[in-house]
Design an enzyme around this catalytic site. Structure first.
Site, PDB file in Angstrom:
ATOM      1  N   GLU A 101      -5.071  -0.554  16.390  1.00 29.90           N
ATOM      2  CA  GLU A 101      -6.035  -1.399  15.682  1.00 29.90           C
ATOM      3  C   GLU A 101      -5.341  -2.680  15.244  1.00 29.90           C
ATOM      4  O   GLU A 101      -4.380  -2.651  14.482  1.00 29.90           O
ATOM      5  CB  GLU A 101      -6.594  -0.668  14.462  1.00 29.90           C
ATOM      6  CG  GLU A 101      -7.563  -1.515  13.642  1.00 29.90           C
ATOM      7  CD  GLU A 101      -7.843  -0.916  12.281  1.00 29.90           C
ATOM      8  OE1 GLU A 101      -8.008  -1.686  11.321  1.00 29.90           O
ATOM      9  OE2 GLU A 101      -7.895   0.329  12.171  1.00 29.90           O
ATOM     10  N   SER A 136      -9.686  -5.437  11.462  1.00 33.78           N
ATOM     11  CA  SER A 136     -10.914  -4.925  10.868  1.00 33.78           C
ATOM     12  C   SER A 136     -11.696  -6.134  10.379  1.00 33.78           C
ATOM     13  O   SER A 136     -11.144  -6.980   9.675  1.00 33.78           O
ATOM     14  CB  SER A 136     -10.596  -3.985   9.707  1.00 33.78           C
ATOM     15  OG  SER A 136     -11.776  -3.593   9.032  1.00 33.78           O
ATOM     16  N   ARG A 150       0.849  -1.189   0.000  1.00 36.51           N
ATOM     17  CA  ARG A 150       0.000   0.000   0.000  1.00 36.51           C
ATOM     18  C   ARG A 150       0.888   1.243   0.000  1.00 36.51           C
ATOM     19  O   ARG A 150       1.071   1.904   1.030  1.00 36.51           O
ATOM     20  CB  ARG A 150      -0.941  -0.005   1.205  1.00 36.51           C
ATOM     21  CG  ARG A 150      -1.895  -1.208   1.215  1.00 36.51           C
ATOM     22  CD  ARG A 150      -2.821  -1.199   2.413  1.00 36.51           C
ATOM     23  NE  ARG A 150      -3.641  -2.397   2.475  1.00 36.51           N
ATOM     24  CZ  ARG A 150      -4.456  -2.694   3.493  1.00 36.51           C
ATOM     25  NH1 ARG A 150      -4.537  -1.870   4.534  1.00 36.51           N
ATOM     26  NH2 ARG A 150      -5.170  -3.800   3.487  1.00 36.51           N
ATOM     27  N   ASP A 153     -13.879  -2.707  14.319  1.00 42.93           N
ATOM     28  CA  ASP A 153     -12.439  -2.864  14.520  1.00 42.93           C
ATOM     29  C   ASP A 153     -12.158  -3.335  15.943  1.00 42.93           C
ATOM     30  O   ASP A 153     -12.797  -2.865  16.898  1.00 42.93           O
ATOM     31  CB  ASP A 153     -11.704  -1.537  14.314  1.00 42.93           C
ATOM     32  CG  ASP A 153     -11.684  -1.085  12.864  1.00 42.93           C
ATOM     33  OD1 ASP A 153     -11.977  -1.922  11.975  1.00 42.93           O
ATOM     34  OD2 ASP A 153     -11.378   0.098  12.621  1.00 42.93           O
TER      35      ASP A 153
END
Length: 323
Positions: A241, A244, A99, A228
């Protein structure tokens, strides 16, 4: 230096192996191999927030463009349908993705994304909050089991990490009402610090003030039945986090969410057509960050300690060449 490097790699391997086994046991998953590339014509690419540009690869012999995956959210569901998995059965893949459009590399963000990407078949009647919460609790049990096993097997930092017996559930709307003057991210930090482990439910749709808590792609999670998993990171003094996840869209939710996101044309893609024709199973699934989980359990201050990533020179200097 060599000894500490090897020791760290052994701990990473232990955590990844232990969590894989625990997750498979909790959710009845079979580990499968993950693709790295996806065709641009099939509609299986995860578009994330909608602005991230995937890494494109031209396959010369096929004269066709492919993209490095962002996640396996839609691919997994297609596989479960293709091979006839039954209700209560599922798969997990060790996914790696790129990403490069991450807005800012940081202690918890990298160009390289590695995660356990899992998916389980459910019935139409199980598209409910009860099923979502039951699944979250199973993932949390796998997390606690792995943390306990790791801390018993290795000499860990003091004080040791502790997780509450139960994860706390809260909706994004209730979180907004609780902390009305904080930003969405600040709300996450506040609630995670208070409860240490929390599932923030209902991400993607608009809240009562017209804002959204965070962006979610419209074609995999049902925005009413997702969320989450966050834990408190005592080293960074912020929420982290780890996962998800959510119950996936059915025909109605897909059309509504595509329209809300201004992406109704995506419904013409092959993957979406199969779903609209109700030729895919109902599923629940998600991704769990491998490097994030390792850095948290090992109480390390940067994701680069557990992952070979790309960092600017000043970041490398700050962490004394350990990245």
């Amino acid at each position: 230096m060599k000894a500490s490097f090897i020791s760290r790699q052994q701990e990473i391997r232990y955590i990844k192996h232990s969590f894989t086994e625990a997750l498979c046991a909790q959710l009845n998953l079979t580990e499968v191999q993950a693709p790295l590339l996806t065709s641009t014509t099939e509609g299986t690419q995860d578009t994330l927030s909608g602005y991230e540009k995937a890494v494109s690869v031209a396959v010369k012999s096929l004269q066709q463009e492919y993209e490095v995956v962002h996640s396996l959210a839609k691919w997994k569901r297609a596989v479960l349908g293709q091979y006839g998995f039954s209700e209560g059965e599922g798969i997990v893949a060790q996914m790696k993705a790129l990403r490069p459009d991450e807005e800012q590399l940081s202690e918890i963000h990298s160009v390289l994304v590695d995660q356990w990407d899992w998916e389980q078949v459910i019935s139409s009647q199980q598209r409910s909050l009860e099923q979502l919460h039951e699944t979250v609790n199973k993932v949390y049990t796998a997390l606690k089991t792995t943390l306990d096993s790791y801390q018993q097997s290795y000499q860990c930092a003091e004080p040791p990490l502790e997780l509450p017996e139960h994860i706390h559930f809260i909706t994004t709307e209730a979180l907004r009402e609780r902390f009305p003057f904080l930003s969405a991210k600040e709300r996450e930090h506040a609630i995670a610090e208070e409860y240490k482990a929390v599932f923030i439910q209902g991400i993607g749709g608009k809240l009562s003030d017209g804002e959204i808590h965070d962006v979610r792609a419209p074609d995999y999670d049902d925005w009413q039945l997702n969320g989450d998993i966050l834990v408190w990171n005592p080293i960074l003094q912020r929420s982290l986090e780890l996962s998800s996840m959510g119950i996936r869209v059915d025909r109605t939710a897909l059309l509504q969410q595509l329209a809300a996101a201004g992406r109704s044309s995506a419904a013409e893609q092959p993957w979406h057509q199969l779903l609209l024709a109700e030729k895919m199973p109902q599923t629940v699934g998600g991704g769990i960050g491998q490097s994030r989980l390792c850095m948290w359990m090992m109480q390390l201050p940067h994701i680069g300690y557990v992952q070979q990533g790309v960092w600017c020179p000043t970041t490398r200097e700050q962490y004394a060449g350990l990245l």
